[in-house]
Design a protein around this motif. Structure first.
Motif, PDB file in Angstrom:
ATOM      1  N   MET A 110       1.315  -5.178  -2.076  1.00 30.37           N
ATOM      2  CA  MET A 110       0.025  -5.479  -2.665  1.00 30.37           C
ATOM      3  C   MET A 110       0.105  -6.725  -3.536  1.00 30.37           C
ATOM      4  O   MET A 110      -0.788  -7.566  -3.488  1.00 30.37           O
ATOM      5  N   LEU A 111       1.148  -6.827  -4.362  1.00 25.39           N
ATOM      6  CA  LEU A 111       1.252  -7.994  -5.237  1.00 25.39           C
ATOM      7  C   LEU A 111       1.415  -9.276  -4.425  1.00 25.39           C
ATOM      8  O   LEU A 111       0.926 -10.333  -4.836  1.00 25.39           O
ATOM      9  N   ALA A 112       2.064  -9.202  -3.259  1.00 25.70           N
ATOM     10  CA  ALA A 112       2.185 -10.379  -2.393  1.00 25.70           C
ATOM     11  C   ALA A 112       0.804 -10.791  -1.872  1.00 25.70           C
ATOM     12  O   ALA A 112       0.495 -11.983  -1.783  1.00 25.70           O
ATOM     13  N   LYS A 113      -0.012  -9.816  -1.545  1.00 32.36           N
ATOM     14  CA  LYS A 113      -1.370 -10.111  -1.076  1.00 32.36           C
ATOM     15  C   LYS A 113      -2.181 -10.774  -2.188  1.00 32.36           C
ATOM     16  O   LYS A 113      -2.914 -11.732  -1.953  1.00 32.36           O
ATOM     17  N   TYR A 135      -6.565  -1.349  -4.059  1.00 34.78           N
ATOM     18  CA  TYR A 135      -6.376  -2.785  -4.270  1.00 34.78           C
ATOM     19  C   TYR A 135      -6.629  -3.167  -5.723  1.00 34.78           C
ATOM     20  O   TYR A 135      -6.187  -4.215  -6.170  1.00 34.78           O
ATOM     21  N   LEU A 136      -7.344  -2.341  -6.445  1.00 34.18           N
ATOM     22  CA  LEU A 136      -7.597  -2.596  -7.861  1.00 34.18           C
ATOM     23  C   LEU A 136      -6.648  -1.793  -8.755  1.00 34.18           C
ATOM     24  O   LEU A 136      -6.325  -2.219  -9.858  1.00 34.18           O
ATOM     25  N   LYS A 137      -6.208  -0.656  -8.274  1.00 30.74           N
ATOM     26  CA  LYS A 137      -5.316   0.198  -9.060  1.00 30.74           C
ATOM     27  C   LYS A 137      -3.961  -0.463  -9.295  1.00 30.74           C
ATOM     28  O   LYS A 137      -3.403  -0.386 -10.394  1.00 30.74           O
ATOM     29  N   VAL A 138      -3.432  -1.132  -8.280  1.00 31.36           N
ATOM     30  CA  VAL A 138      -2.105  -1.748  -8.394  1.00 31.36           C
ATOM     31  C   VAL A 138      -2.082  -2.848  -9.463  1.00 31.36           C
ATOM     32  O   VAL A 138      -1.252  -2.795 -10.371  1.00 31.36           O
ATOM     33  N   THR A 177     -11.866  -7.585   4.277  1.00 30.49           N
ATOM     34  CA  THR A 177     -11.801  -6.711   5.442  1.00 30.49           C
ATOM     35  C   THR A 177     -10.331  -6.466   5.777  1.00 30.49           C
ATOM     36  O   THR A 177      -9.438  -7.096   5.209  1.00 30.49           O
ATOM     37  N   VAL A 178     -10.072  -5.588   6.699  1.00 25.60           N
ATOM     38  CA  VAL A 178      -8.703  -5.269   7.102  1.00 25.60           C
ATOM     39  C   VAL A 178      -8.029  -6.539   7.614  1.00 25.60           C
ATOM     40  O   VAL A 178      -8.573  -7.250   8.458  1.00 25.60           O
ATOM     41  N   GLY A 179      -6.881  -6.851   7.040  1.00 23.85           N
ATOM     42  CA  GLY A 179      -6.097  -7.996   7.468  1.00 23.85           C
ATOM     43  C   GLY A 179      -6.228  -9.229   6.598  1.00 23.85           C
ATOM     44  O   GLY A 179      -5.408 -10.134   6.687  1.00 23.85           O
ATOM     45  N   ASP A 180      -7.259  -9.291   5.751  1.00 26.67           N
ATOM     46  CA  ASP A 180      -7.423 -10.455   4.880  1.00 26.67           C
ATOM     47  C   ASP A 180      -6.222 -10.591   3.949  1.00 26.67           C
ATOM     48  O   ASP A 180      -5.797  -9.619   3.334  1.00 26.67           O
ATOM     49  N   PHE A 181      -5.683 -11.782   3.858  1.00 31.17           N
ATOM     50  CA  PHE A 181      -4.545 -12.129   3.000  1.00 31.17           C
ATOM     51  C   PHE A 181      -3.290 -11.305   3.323  1.00 31.17           C
ATOM     52  O   PHE A 181      -2.423 -11.148   2.482  1.00 31.17           O
ATOM     53  N   SER A 182      -3.225 -10.789   4.551  1.00 33.25           N
ATOM     54  CA  SER A 182      -2.042 -10.050   4.991  1.00 33.25           C
ATOM     55  C   SER A 182      -1.095 -10.989   5.720  1.00 33.25           C
ATOM     56  O   SER A 182      -1.523 -11.921   6.394  1.00 33.25           O
ATOM     57  N   GLN A 183       0.190 -10.707   5.607  1.00 30.32           N
ATOM     58  CA  GLN A 183       1.174 -11.530   6.282  1.00 30.32           C
ATOM     59  C   GLN A 183       1.313 -11.104   7.740  1.00 30.32           C
ATOM     60  O   GLN A 183       1.429 -11.930   8.621  1.00 30.32           O
ATOM     61  N   TRP A 184       1.311  -9.806   7.975  1.00 30.76           N
ATOM     62  CA  TRP A 184       1.495  -9.288   9.321  1.00 30.76           C
ATOM     63  C   TRP A 184       0.208  -8.621   9.786  1.00 30.76           C
ATOM     64  O   TRP A 184      -0.223  -7.644   9.198  1.00 30.76           O
TER      65      TRP A 184
END
Length: 112
Positions: free
Chosen positions: A1-4, A67-70, A38-45
């Protein structure tokens, strides 16, 4: 999550290079971005998401909340350990929006 979050920061706020530079405005920008993601935004894989037909689809309210809790816990710890100055209250600035909480239905009080 932090990488995203880091990939989002590089794209949207390249002037901010470390957690101590975050402000309430940065938090508000992240909350708004998460609400639109949406699903996949700012994802590496994204290969498995694409093969499952999920890429680009809306995320669940529970996922949005996560995504906000982390970052909320991350910044709370940084503040508590006095590693960065206290510029905002993570519990307030990174709170899950009411509209998202309503979609989640009843749940633990800690998520609200």
């Amino acid at each position: 999550m932090l990488a995203k979050i880091g990939r989002w920061m590089a794209a949207e706020h390249p002037d901010i290079a470390e957690p101590g530079q975050w402000t309430r405005q940065t938090c508000a920008s992240w909350v708004a971005a998460v609400d639109r993601m949406t699903v996949g935004d700012f994802s590496q894989w994204t290969h498995s998401m694409r093969s499952q037909g999920r890429l680009g689809k809306p995320r669940t309210a529970q996922s949005t909340s996560g995504y906000l809790k982390v970052p909320r816990a991350f910044f709370r710890d940084l503040h508590e350990w006095e590693w960065i100055p206290r510029r905002f209250d993570p519990a307030h600035a990174l709170r899950t929006p009411r509209s998202v909480r309503a979609l989640m239905g009843p749940g633990p009080a800690g998520d609200r």
